[in-house]
Structure formats: structure tokens, C-alpha cells
Design a protein around this motif. Structure first.
Motif, PDB file in Angstrom:
ATOM      1  N   LEU A 165       0.820  -1.202   0.000  1.00 33.60           N
ATOM      2  CA  LEU A 165       0.000   0.000   0.000  1.00 33.60           C
ATOM      3  C   LEU A 165       0.861   1.263   0.000  1.00 33.60           C
ATOM      4  N   GLY A 166       0.244   2.392  -0.234  1.00 33.53           N
ATOM      5  CA  GLY A 166       0.955   3.664  -0.179  1.00 33.53           C
ATOM      6  C   GLY A 166       1.600   4.044  -1.491  1.00 33.53           C
ATOM      7  N   GLU A 167       2.229   5.206  -1.476  1.00 41.89           N
ATOM      8  CA  GLU A 167       2.793   5.795  -2.692  1.00 41.89           C
ATOM      9  C   GLU A 167       3.863   4.921  -3.322  1.00 41.89           C
ATOM     10  N   ASP A 168       4.678   4.247  -2.494  1.00 37.77           N
ATOM     11  CA  ASP A 168       5.758   3.404  -3.024  1.00 37.77           C
ATOM     12  C   ASP A 168       5.406   1.919  -3.001  1.00 37.77           C
ATOM     13  N   GLY A 169       4.156   1.577  -2.690  1.00 35.74           N
ATOM     14  CA  GLY A 169       3.763   0.185  -2.618  1.00 35.74           C
ATOM     15  C   GLY A 169       3.555  -0.438  -3.981  1.00 35.74           C
ATOM     16  N   ALA A 170       3.551  -1.755  -4.015  1.00 38.62           N
ATOM     17  CA  ALA A 170       3.443  -2.485  -5.282  1.00 38.62           C
ATOM     18  C   ALA A 170       2.161  -2.150  -6.030  1.00 38.62           C
TER      19      ALA A 170
END
Length: 300
Positions: free
Chosen positions: A90-95
Motif C-alpha cells: 500500500l501507499g505511494e511506493d507500494g506495489a
């Protein structure tokens, strides 16, 4: 890190995949994907491990899960726990941020059924498929490409990932909807906990009685008492060797998932709860990283 075992790979069209998490399981699993001809990009929290993998198997490594996932048709994950899983997904840098609609996210982490359902919902919102797919077989199974994989998700997503995942599996089975794979893995760990405790008590009893326990194991492994644990761990338990296999710390993490789920669904697991406390005794003996067969240490 041991080299992966030799095995024959079925002919499956080359696929762009990513693998996130290069621990004792993920490192060889990703290696089998590369050896099967798939184009693999890896991510690991410790970048040196990702560079080591790329040097050994010839794939690429990326600095974030999102960048590893970019361009992949399937992203595989194998990390430590629920929080680790959320951090790489999750999140901006998540897969998920790197995946396009119509692609697929496959989680091999042993985690809670709740987080599997949570990630399934997050993936669905982005029109990405999701399969929770915890594994059994330990490090040796990963190295030799013979893991047993229990899956939760849709039939269509399962059918898409199975031909690729068979690079490191001998069995890859759809159990039910999202979360069912994690629940099946909990059943697996309940069985193992009881088997190892029974085997520990049997070996300790025989040793106190003055029996040649390796001879006894040879005999009873031909009958109704036979089990994988007896044949693969019984003899090393007699020799007091516990420096391989699945660690006590990891087993306690898995059993905590079982106990939490049992409280939620009302199942009674008294033996599992007791064995979990026995593993706590082993931790107090300093056996955090001993193999799970070290339950016998508390009986000596």
C-alpha cells in the motif's frame, strides 16, 4: 544462501514478473522463476540482498516495490507479517501503485486472513487481481522448488498464476475465496504443532526408557505412527540437532494468527494453545532460531 535445487521446468510462456521479499523462502522462489525463463525484477528491504539475487540469477532489482511492480503482469510477495505486507503493498511506493489494471498480485506471506481480505479489496479497487497463497514445505521446499501452496481468490486469477508459480511448487490449489489460503495455512500449522509435540514426548519417553530411539523410529515409521515430521525431524531430534528448518520465532508468529482467528470464529484449539506456550518455554531457553522440532529440549 544455498543454491536452488535442480528441477525440470515445464514450458510456460515467459512472463514479466516481480518478486518482493528475498528471505530464506523468497530468494530461491524468485530464482526458480528466473530459471524457468520468466523476466524477473526483485525488491528487498535490504538492497544488498536484491543485488546479490540479480547477480546470481541475472534479473533486475528495483529500489521500491512500486518500481519493481511497474510493467509486471504478476507481482509475487513473501515478507514477514501483516505490517510488512501492508508496507510493501500500500501507499505511494507500494506495489499496488505500480500495477496496471488487469494485472495480478500474489501474496506468499503467512499472514492473517483479515489482511488478505483487506489487500484483496484494495487490489479490486484498482482493478488488479489478488490471490493469498501461503506456502508449506520450508526452506528446503523453496530451494528444491517443491512447495505446497494454498490459495484464496477467484478461479480466474488462480488460473492465471498457477502455470507461472509451478516453477517452485509441486502443488498449487485453490481453497476458496480471498482469505481461504491463509485459513488453510492455519490448519496446516495446527497439525504440525500437535505432531511435533507428540513426537517430542515419544522420543523423550523412549530415551528415558533406555531404548535405541533411531531403531524404534525405523520400526514405527513403517506403521500407523508414520509422519513427515517423524521421517524428517525424528532422527535429528534424537541427535539434539535443531540448526535447520522453520524457526521457533516464526512458528509462534503463525500460532498467534491461529489463536486470534480461533477467538474470532469460536473454534476450540486447546492443544494448539498449549503447544504455543511450550514454544515460549523454548524461547526462554534461548531457542528462538532453533527449528520447531526443538520442542523436545524442554523435556530433557
Amino acid at each position: 544462501m544455498p543454491s536452488i535445487g535442480t528441477r525440470d521446468y515445464d514450458t510456460v510462456p515467459a512472463t514479466d514478473v516481480a518478486f518482493i521479499g528475498l528471505g530464506v523462502m523468497g530468494f530461491p522462489m524468485a530464482g526458480h522463476l528466473a530459471k524457468a525463463g520468466h523476466r524477473v525484477t526483485v525488491y528487498n528491504r535490504t538492497a544488498a540482498k536484491a543485488r546479490q539475487w540479480a547477480q546470481e540469477f541475472g534479473g533486475r532489482h528495483a529500489p521500491t516495490p512500486r518500481e519493481a511492480a511497474a510493467g509486471a503482469q504478476i507481482v509475487f510477495m513473501c515478507v514477514g507479517n501483516d505490517d510488512d505486507l501492508r508496507s510493501v503493498t500500500l501507499g505511494e511506493d507500494g506495489a499496488l501503485a505500480g500495477l496496471q489494471p488487469g494485472t495480478l498480485l500474489v501474496d506468499h506471506t503467512t499472514a492473517s486472513a483479515d489482511v488478505a481480505r483487506e489487500l484483496h479489496a484494495a487490489a479490486t479497487a484498482r482493478q488488479v487481481g489478488f490471490v493469498d497463497a501461503p506456502v508449506s514445505g520450508g526452506q528446503a521446499g523453496a530451494v528444491n522448488g517443491v512447495l505446497t501452496v494454498m490459495c484464496g481468490g477467484s478461479q480466474a486469477d488462480f488460473d492465471r498464476v498457477k502455470p507461472v508459480a509451478m516453477a517452485y511448487a509441486r502443488a498449487f490449489t485453490l481453497i476458496g475465496e480471498a482469505g481461504a489460503g491463509q485459513l488453510a495455512k492455519m490448519v496446516n500449522q495446527i497439525c504440525i504443532a500437535g505432531l511435533v509435540q507428540g513426537l517430542s514426548e515419544a522420543i523423550a519417553f523412549g530415551q528415558h526408557a533406555g531404548l535405541d530411539m533411531k531403531l524404534v523410529l525405523d520400526v514405527i515409521s513403517k506403521g500407523a505412527a508414520q509422519s513427515w515430521q517423524m521421517e524428517n525431524r525424528g532422527y535429528t531430534m534424537v541427535d539434539d540437532k535443531f540448526d535447520f528448518g522453520f524457526a521457533v520465532d516464526w512458528m509462534r508468529k503463525d500460532l498467534s494468527l491461529v489463536l486470534d482467528e480461533a477467538r474470532r470464529n469460536g473454534a476450540r484449539v486447546p492443544v494448539t494453545a498449549l503447544v504455543d506456550q511450550f514454544y515460549a518455554d523454548v524461547q526462554r531457553l534461548g531457542g528462538n532460531r532453533w527449528d520447531t522440532s526443538s520442542l523436545i529440549k524442554r523435556l530433557r
